[in-house]
Every structure is written in C-alpha cells, then in structure tokens.
Design a protein around this motif. Structure first.
Motif, PDB file in Angstrom:
ATOM      1  N   ASP A   1     -11.498  -6.461  68.402  1.00 64.27           N
ATOM      2  CA  ASP A   1     -12.726  -5.672  68.351  1.00 64.27           C
ATOM      3  C   ASP A   1     -13.072  -5.170  69.749  1.00 64.27           C
ATOM      4  O   ASP A   1     -12.901  -5.883  70.737  1.00 64.27           O
ATOM      5  CB  ASP A   1     -13.882  -6.505  67.807  1.00 64.27           C
ATOM      6  CG  ASP A   1     -13.735  -6.832  66.338  1.00 64.27           C
ATOM      7  OD1 ASP A   1     -12.952  -6.151  65.646  1.00 64.27           O
ATOM      8  OD2 ASP A   1     -14.404  -7.769  65.873  1.00 64.27           O
TER       9      ASP A   1
ATOM     10  N   ARG B   1     -22.321   4.013  70.809  1.00 63.40           N
ATOM     11  CA  ARG B   1     -23.311   4.979  70.341  1.00 63.40           C
ATOM     12  C   ARG B   1     -23.165   6.336  71.025  1.00 63.40           C
ATOM     13  O   ARG B   1     -23.805   7.288  70.640  1.00 63.40           O
ATOM     14  CB  ARG B   1     -24.710   4.429  70.540  1.00 63.40           C
ATOM     15  CG  ARG B   1     -24.952   3.169  69.737  1.00 63.40           C
ATOM     16  CD  ARG B   1     -26.374   3.125  69.252  1.00 63.40           C
ATOM     17  NE  ARG B   1     -26.597   1.984  68.387  1.00 63.40           N
ATOM     18  CZ  ARG B   1     -26.782   2.080  67.081  1.00 63.40           C
ATOM     19  NH1 ARG B   1     -26.758   3.255  66.497  1.00 63.40           N
ATOM     20  NH2 ARG B   1     -26.994   1.014  66.361  1.00 63.40           N
TER      21      ARG B   1
ATOM     22  N   ILE C   1     -18.826   0.616  65.259  1.00 62.69           N
ATOM     23  CA  ILE C   1     -18.122  -0.541  65.788  1.00 62.69           C
ATOM     24  C   ILE C   1     -16.626  -0.252  65.645  1.00 62.69           C
ATOM     25  O   ILE C   1     -16.147   0.038  64.552  1.00 62.69           O
ATOM     26  CB  ILE C   1     -18.528  -1.816  65.032  1.00 62.69           C
ATOM     27  CG1 ILE C   1     -20.035  -2.056  65.231  1.00 62.69           C
ATOM     28  CG2 ILE C   1     -17.709  -3.012  65.506  1.00 62.69           C
ATOM     29  CD1 ILE C   1     -20.610  -3.144  64.372  1.00 62.69           C
ATOM     30  N   TYR C   2     -15.926  -0.349  66.769  1.00 62.31           N
ATOM     31  CA  TYR C   2     -14.514   0.002  66.810  1.00 62.31           C
ATOM     32  C   TYR C   2     -13.641  -1.209  67.139  1.00 62.31           C
ATOM     33  O   TYR C   2     -14.086  -2.162  67.780  1.00 62.31           O
ATOM     34  CB  TYR C   2     -14.259   1.081  67.868  1.00 62.31           C
ATOM     35  CG  TYR C   2     -14.655   2.458  67.426  1.00 62.31           C
ATOM     36  CD1 TYR C   2     -13.716   3.334  66.902  1.00 62.31           C
ATOM     37  CD2 TYR C   2     -15.980   2.884  67.507  1.00 62.31           C
ATOM     38  CE1 TYR C   2     -14.083   4.616  66.485  1.00 62.31           C
ATOM     39  CE2 TYR C   2     -16.351   4.151  67.092  1.00 62.31           C
ATOM     40  CZ  TYR C   2     -15.394   5.004  66.589  1.00 62.31           C
ATOM     41  OH  TYR C   2     -15.756   6.266  66.164  1.00 62.31           O
TER      42      TYR C   2
ATOM     43  N   LYS D   1     -14.504   0.441  62.423  1.00 61.38           N
ATOM     44  CA  LYS D   1     -14.686  -0.635  61.451  1.00 61.38           C
ATOM     45  C   LYS D   1     -15.978  -0.491  60.657  1.00 61.38           C
ATOM     46  O   LYS D   1     -16.036  -0.831  59.487  1.00 61.38           O
ATOM     47  CB  LYS D   1     -14.677  -1.996  62.163  1.00 61.38           C
ATOM     48  CG  LYS D   1     -13.330  -2.354  62.750  1.00 61.38           C
ATOM     49  CD  LYS D   1     -13.373  -3.660  63.482  1.00 61.38           C
ATOM     50  CE  LYS D   1     -13.712  -4.770  62.507  1.00 61.38           C
ATOM     51  NZ  LYS D   1     -13.730  -6.082  63.102  1.00 61.38           N
ATOM     52  N   GLU D   2     -17.012   0.010  61.340  1.00 67.52           N
ATOM     53  CA  GLU D   2     -18.313   0.171  60.670  1.00 67.52           C
ATOM     54  C   GLU D   2     -19.057   1.325  61.329  1.00 67.52           C
ATOM     55  O   GLU D   2     -19.254   1.321  62.543  1.00 67.52           O
ATOM     56  CB  GLU D   2     -19.129  -1.120  60.805  1.00 67.52           C
ATOM     57  CG  GLU D   2     -20.482  -1.053  60.165  1.00 67.52           C
ATOM     58  CD  GLU D   2     -21.284  -2.345  60.373  1.00 67.52           C
ATOM     59  OE1 GLU D   2     -22.521  -2.253  60.278  1.00 67.52           O
ATOM     60  OE2 GLU D   2     -20.696  -3.401  60.630  1.00 67.52           O
TER      61      GLU D   2
ATOM     62  N   GLY E   1     -16.223  -3.415  70.089  1.00 68.02           N
ATOM     63  CA  GLY E   1     -17.679  -3.451  70.133  1.00 68.02           C
ATOM     64  C   GLY E   1     -18.302  -2.185  69.588  1.00 68.02           C
ATOM     65  O   GLY E   1     -17.654  -1.355  68.961  1.00 68.02           O
ATOM     66  N   GLU E   2     -19.588  -2.049  69.859  1.00 60.92           N
ATOM     67  CA  GLU E   2     -20.404  -0.956  69.326  1.00 60.92           C
ATOM     68  C   GLU E   2     -20.482   0.188  70.329  1.00 60.92           C
ATOM     69  O   GLU E   2     -20.720  -0.031  71.514  1.00 60.92           O
ATOM     70  CB  GLU E   2     -21.810  -1.497  69.058  1.00 60.92           C
ATOM     71  CG  GLU E   2     -22.757  -0.507  68.469  1.00 60.92           C
ATOM     72  CD  GLU E   2     -24.113  -1.136  68.192  1.00 60.92           C
ATOM     73  OE1 GLU E   2     -25.113  -0.587  68.697  1.00 60.92           O
ATOM     74  OE2 GLU E   2     -24.174  -2.165  67.490  1.00 60.92           O
TER      75      GLU E   2
END
Length: 111
Positions: A77, A82, A31-32, A107-108, A79-80
């Motif tokens: 943010d 992949r 997550i960026y 972020k994660e 979002g995610e």
C-alpha cells in the motif's frame, strides 16, 4: 494514471546506487498500492533492496531475495492521495535486480 496502470520503467537503471524519478498524474483521488514484478539471477541467499519514495519520503523498501531468474510479484500500500500530481523515486541499494513491470493500482476511490 487510471485505476490500474503500468508505469513506463524503460529508462530506469537498477545498478547499485542508481535512482530514477517519475512524475505521475492520478486521475482519481484515493488509496493506492504499488506492485512490482522483478527477478534476481542470484541464489536465494542474496538480498537486493529497492526503495520507493513518494514526494520526498520513503514509502516502502522491497527486498528481493535471489529468485534464480524466476519472476516474483510484490505489492504494498502507498496510502491516500488527494492531489493529482505525485513524484515517485526508485532507489537501488544493490545491483542484480531486473524490473519487469511496476503498476500503480487504485484500491479505493475517495469522494
């Protein structure tokens, strides 16, 4: 791009109607967020929009009020993600914005 990486924005025009595309390769799935440092010499009533698209869809529009030349930092943010290869497009709806720095921040991390 690693966990907290500044983007090379040296070739980006911020004139009204200008757009620039940057390709990025993410080293981590996760997550960026995006963070911009910008200023606008206009008075505080001015509103200068900058839209950021990611892979063809708008993800955020920052509206910077006139900062009378002072630098401000805004973040949002994204979002995610992949997949490692992403495209960022910057679009400027008005002239008058000066970009000092744009960073992508992990972020994660996802497994």
């Amino acid at each position: 791009m690693d966990r907290d990486t500044p983007l090379d924005i040296s070739g980006i025009s911020t004139e009204k109607g200008a757009s620039s595309v940057l390709g990025v390769k993410l080293l981590h799935q996760g997550i960026y967020a995006i963070q911009i440092k910008a200023r606008c010499d206009a008075g505080e009533l001015a509103q200068v929009p900058m839209s950021i698209f990611m892979n063809h869809g708008v993800v955020i529009t920052f509206t910077i009020n006139g900062t009378q030349g002072e630098w401000v930092v805004r973040s949002s943010d994204l979002g995610e993600f992949r997949f490692p290869h992403q495209y960022l497009k910057f679009y400027f709806g008005q002239s008058g914005l000066e970009l000092g720095e744009v960073r992508m921040i992990l972020k994660e991390e996802l497994q």
